[in-house]
Design a protein around this motif. Structure first.
Motif, PDB file in Angstrom:
ATOM      1  N   LEU A  21       0.828  -1.214   0.000  1.00 26.41           N
ATOM      2  CA  LEU A  21       0.000   0.000   0.000  1.00 26.41           C
ATOM      3  C   LEU A  21       0.857   1.256   0.000  1.00 26.41           C
ATOM      4  O   LEU A  21       0.525   2.267  -0.624  1.00 26.41           O
ATOM      5  CB  LEU A  21      -0.934  -0.006   1.211  1.00 26.41           C
ATOM      6  N   LYS A  22       1.994   1.199   0.707  1.00 24.72           N
ATOM      7  CA  LYS A  22       2.885   2.363   0.758  1.00 24.72           C
ATOM      8  C   LYS A  22       3.452   2.669  -0.628  1.00 24.72           C
ATOM      9  O   LYS A  22       3.470   3.825  -1.064  1.00 24.72           O
ATOM     10  CB  LYS A  22       4.021   2.100   1.749  1.00 24.72           C
ATOM     11  N   LEU A  23       3.943   1.624  -1.304  1.00 26.16           N
ATOM     12  CA  LEU A  23       4.502   1.842  -2.637  1.00 26.16           C
ATOM     13  C   LEU A  23       3.425   2.258  -3.629  1.00 26.16           C
ATOM     14  O   LEU A  23       3.677   3.047  -4.535  1.00 26.16           O
ATOM     15  CB  LEU A  23       5.207   0.563  -3.122  1.00 26.16           C
ATOM     16  N   ALA A  24       2.219   1.698  -3.466  1.00 27.92           N
ATOM     17  CA  ALA A  24       1.113   2.088  -4.347  1.00 27.92           C
ATOM     18  C   ALA A  24       0.808   3.580  -4.185  1.00 27.92           C
ATOM     19  O   ALA A  24       0.608   4.299  -5.174  1.00 27.92           O
ATOM     20  CB  ALA A  24      -0.128   1.259  -4.031  1.00 27.92           C
ATOM     21  N   ALA A  43       7.156 -14.698 -10.989  1.00 28.57           N
ATOM     22  CA  ALA A  43       7.591 -13.835  -9.897  1.00 28.57           C
ATOM     23  C   ALA A  43       7.353 -12.369 -10.238  1.00 28.57           C
ATOM     24  O   ALA A  43       6.981 -11.568  -9.374  1.00 28.57           O
ATOM     25  CB  ALA A  43       9.068 -14.075  -9.609  1.00 28.57           C
ATOM     26  N   ASN A  44       7.581 -12.008 -11.496  1.00 25.92           N
ATOM     27  CA  ASN A  44       7.339 -10.638 -11.956  1.00 25.92           C
ATOM     28  C   ASN A  44       5.888 -10.244 -11.689  1.00 25.92           C
ATOM     29  O   ASN A  44       5.601  -9.176 -11.127  1.00 25.92           O
ATOM     30  CB  ASN A  44       7.650 -10.551 -13.454  1.00 25.92           C
ATOM     31  N   TYR A  45       4.977 -11.130 -12.066  1.00 25.93           N
ATOM     32  CA  TYR A  45       3.554 -10.841 -11.864  1.00 25.93           C
ATOM     33  C   TYR A  45       3.219 -10.725 -10.379  1.00 25.93           C
ATOM     34  O   TYR A  45       2.454  -9.847  -9.969  1.00 25.93           O
ATOM     35  CB  TYR A  45       2.692 -11.926 -12.513  1.00 25.93           C
ATOM     36  N   VAL A  46       3.804 -11.606  -9.554  1.00 26.33           N
ATOM     37  CA  VAL A  46       3.535 -11.549  -8.111  1.00 26.33           C
ATOM     38  C   VAL A  46       3.943 -10.198  -7.542  1.00 26.33           C
ATOM     39  O   VAL A  46       3.197  -9.565  -6.772  1.00 26.33           O
ATOM     40  CB  VAL A  46       4.283 -12.686  -7.376  1.00 26.33           C
ATOM     41  N   ILE A  47       5.136  -9.711  -7.933  1.00 26.20           N
ATOM     42  CA  ILE A  47       5.634  -8.449  -7.397  1.00 26.20           C
ATOM     43  C   ILE A  47       4.762  -7.279  -7.867  1.00 26.20           C
ATOM     44  O   ILE A  47       4.301  -6.463  -7.055  1.00 26.20           O
ATOM     45  CB  ILE A  47       7.098  -8.224  -7.826  1.00 26.20           C
ATOM     46  N   THR A  48       4.541  -7.195  -9.169  1.00 25.24           N
ATOM     47  CA  THR A  48       3.807  -6.048  -9.702  1.00 25.24           C
ATOM     48  C   THR A  48       2.328  -6.076  -9.312  1.00 25.24           C
ATOM     49  O   THR A  48       1.716  -5.024  -9.134  1.00 25.24           O
ATOM     50  CB  THR A  48       3.931  -5.985 -11.237  1.00 25.24           C
ATOM     51  N   THR A  92       1.171  -7.104  -6.496  1.00 27.18           N
ATOM     52  CA  THR A  92       1.030  -6.731  -5.084  1.00 27.18           C
ATOM     53  C   THR A  92       1.445  -5.286  -4.828  1.00 27.18           C
ATOM     54  O   THR A  92       1.109  -4.712  -3.792  1.00 27.18           O
ATOM     55  CB  THR A  92       1.874  -7.655  -4.175  1.00 27.18           C
ATOM     56  N   ILE A  93       2.186  -4.690  -5.772  1.00 29.95           N
ATOM     57  CA  ILE A  93       2.668  -3.318  -5.568  1.00 29.95           C
ATOM     58  C   ILE A  93       2.005  -2.325  -6.520  1.00 29.95           C
ATOM     59  O   ILE A  93       1.451  -1.308  -6.104  1.00 29.95           O
ATOM     60  CB  ILE A  93       4.207  -3.260  -5.733  1.00 29.95           C
TER      61      ILE A  93
END
Length: 647
Positions: A447-450, A483-488, A490-491
């Motif tokens: 949420l912070k990065l978003a 992994a790319n999809y998981v990171i992006t 969630t952020i």
């Protein structure tokens, strides 16, 4: 295909060497003798366990995932040795054997102490801590061996963020997590290593990979190339169009861009070079087409199954949403190939030298039945697990219909082995990516990065989309799509959703760009694979592939601005109209990128038609009218000018 085609194609040994040098998931070793048989038996047991739970239902989440990880992580240490030079006489090195056993201990420890761990409810003993820490380290090392160092670096970065939270600047600061807290959360709950990604891997993904292995065994890949050759081999630039069609079809059963390039490119790239295509362009055609395979329903890349879980919709909804964007992508690549062929005056293969489509359908057409069946099963409401199991059974049964495709018992067993080996890369990527999700949920950094992203974009949707695209492309340069999809997701995806983008459109956006990183320079693995076969320059191949795949860079913006393209809250008429205008826009953009329509385009004409294409991509009535008007004028001008020149 003619005899010369076989001579010109890259030999099988060379293909495997290229694939292993570019794709770590394929860089597993082959053992002989007793060790080869023991590892094969382990693979068979792994596949049979997954089939059993598919038929009779999965175990409790933690138990299912622990067994899945135990098999997978042990096989990784056996098949990806510390040093290949240590392998002598087909024997497993004692160090790797010890590591394989050691790596299996942590998940087995959870299985043995399952009840007591539940009763302790998050309180870890000293033994629990040591075993959990060992498990995390072994997961990271296994991921490094089968996936690569990039994903390990990203996971370690998130772990460091969790530990050094109090020292982080500004809004990223948090109170920090102790080692005990991290081990407890990441290894003994379903929000870390054993989180949603591994849960999806242990159920849907494995069975679909196994299904793909059996489809490959039936010879479906050869059928795709043969039928594509019969359909388009005679047209202008025929072999390149064959590459596009066959890769689109091949993508329905394979989730790896590099494997697609090496598999079909070993036939199509030599054909393109022989026809007159430049080396860099020939490799780029195959790279762009093969990368799009992960976007092609019904069996998309592994991340599509994660998307269904994260978004909370049935997998069939993801498939339906992906159909039109995938068609637009491949039409964009096809148009680029067509305009290049016209510009360079490249003819196709004479029809007399091509196989008959009727004969091919008669001999091999039955091989497509499993693919049609699995679409029907998914559409009928079957779960992905049941649909994949049905597909496996049907693929074996349909192969038996003709003698030339009939499977032996050895082929069926070999399918079990190949399915297990093929699942290892995705399995370890999911286990490692689970730790990223664990840190995100524990610290609230998502949420912070978003909010930081939204602040950087100043609330502007287009700027936010552009920032999200760059993030996905940069991560995709070294991190696998899963992994790319998981990171992006969630952020970055929460930031898009916060601005009103529908959740499925937001997740599809980051999914697309994570895949397209495979053809985006400087680290474009699919382009490197294409260049390795064509003998071209990898960077130039990547640039050409990006030009051909320009649809992939534009279509995601279309379905975010107009979710009707994904069928979200839209009637059939809206979907059709949005698709038609997007297709016309693709003609303009593709011709601008290649520099040809009815004749060569000068710089000003390219700029004008590119702008017209972009107007049609933007789903607004005014921009559509402007784009169509400009396109009509320029097309008419080109057409009559070319007729005059020809006369």
């Amino acid at each position: 295909m003619d005899e010369k085609h076989v001579d010109d194609s890259v030999n099988t040994k060379s293909i495997n060497e290229k694939l292993k040098s570019l794709d770590k998931e394929s860089a597993t070793v082959e053992y002989t003798g007793i060790w080869g048989k023991l590892i094969a038996a382990l693979c068979i047991c792994f596949s049979l366990f997954q089939i059993y739970t598919g038929f009779f239902g999965a175990f409790d989440a933690m138990i299912q995932r622990c067994v899945h990880l135990s098999f997978g992580i042990s096989l990784v240490f056996l098949l990806c040795p510390t040093k290949k030079a240590w392998i002598r006489g087909g024997k497993v090195n004692p160090l790797d054997l010890g590591l394989a056993i050691l790596a299996a201990i942590p998940p087995i420890y959870i299985l043995v102490n399952y009840q007591s761990l539940i009763l302790r409810a998050g309180t870890v003993t000293t033994t629990d801590f040591i075993i959990g820490l060992l498990g995390i380290v072994m997961v990271l090392e296994a991921a490094r061996r089968i996936v690569g160092t990039s994903i390990v670096a990203v996971v370690i970065l998130f772990l460091a963020y969790g530990y050094f939270g109090p020292y982080m600047p500004g809004p990223l600061a948090h109170r920090g997590l102790s080692l005990e807290q991290m081990v407890s959360h990441l290894f003994y709950t379903t929000e870390g290593v054993f989180g949603i990604p591994l849960g999806v891997s242990s159920t849907f993904i494995f069975l679909f990979i196994l299904f793909g292995a059996y489809l490959e065994k039936t010879g479906l890949g050869k059928f795709f190339i043969d039928i594509a050759n019969a359909i388009a081999g005679w047209a202008s630039g025929g072999p390149a169009k064959v590459a596009v069609i066959s890769s689109a079809l091949q993508g329905t059963i394979s989730g790896s861009s590099v494997a697609n390039v090496v598999g079909s490119g070993s036939f199509t790239i030599p054909m393109m070079k022989k026809l007159g295509y430049k080396k860099d362009f020939a490799g780029a055609v195959e790279a762009a087409a093969s990368t799009g395979g992960q976007l092609m329903p019904p069996i998309m890349g592994a991340a599509a199954f994660l998307m269904a879980e994260f978004v909370g919709v049935p997998y069939m909804e993801v498939v339906k949403a992906a159909v039109v964007p995938a068609i637009l992508y491949f039409i964009g690549v096809f148009l680029g190939v067509h305009f290049e062929a016209k510009k360079e005056n490249l003819v196709g293969t004479p029809r007399s030298k091509l196989p008959s489509a009727r004969a091919i359908m008669h001999e091999e057409g039955h091989l497509a039945i499993p693919l049609l069946a699995i679409i029907g099963l998914l559409a009928s409401g079957y779960t992905p697990m049941k649909a994949a199991l049905g597909g496996i059974v049907i693929s074996i049964a349909t192969a038996m219909l003709r003698e030339n495709t009939r499977m032996t018992f050895g082929d069926i067993v070999d399918g079990l082995i190949k399915g297990a080996r093929g699942a290892l890369g995705v399995l370890m990527a999911c286990a490692a990516a689970g730790m990223i999700i664990g840190i995100v949920t524990k610290t609230g950094v998502g949420l912070k990065l978003a909010s930081v992203l939204v602040g950087m974009a100043n609330g502007n949707e287009i700027i936010l989309l552009f920032c999200t695209m760059l993030t996905s492309l940069i991560l995709g340069m070294g991190v696998p799509t899963t992994a790319n999809y998981v990171i992006t997701s969630t952020i970055a995806a929460p930031a898009l959703i916060g601005l009103g983008v529908p959740i499925l459109a937001a997740h599809m956006f980051v999914f697309y760009f994570g895949i397209i990183a495979d053809i985006t320079p400087p680290v474009a693995l699919a382009a490197y694979a294409g260049a390795a076969i064509s003998g071209g320059d990898p960077l130039k191949t990547g640039v050409n592939a990006s030009k051909l795949g320009i649809a992939a860079f534009i279509v995601p913006y279309v379905f975010v601005l107009s979710p009707a393209l994904l069928g979200i809250h839209a009637s059939a008429g809206q979907v059709i109209m949005t698709t038609i205008t997007a297709l016309i826009g693709m003609v303009g953009i593709s011709s601008a990128m290649i520099g040809y329509l009815y004749r060569r385009l000068n710089a000003i004409e390219r700029l004008i038609i590119f702008a017209a294409g972009l107007c049609l991509i933007d789903p607004e009535s005014f921009t559509d009218l402007v784009g169509i008007g400009v396109m009509i004028v320029l097309v008419a001008f080109q057409y009559f000018r070319s007729r005059k020149v020809n006369a």
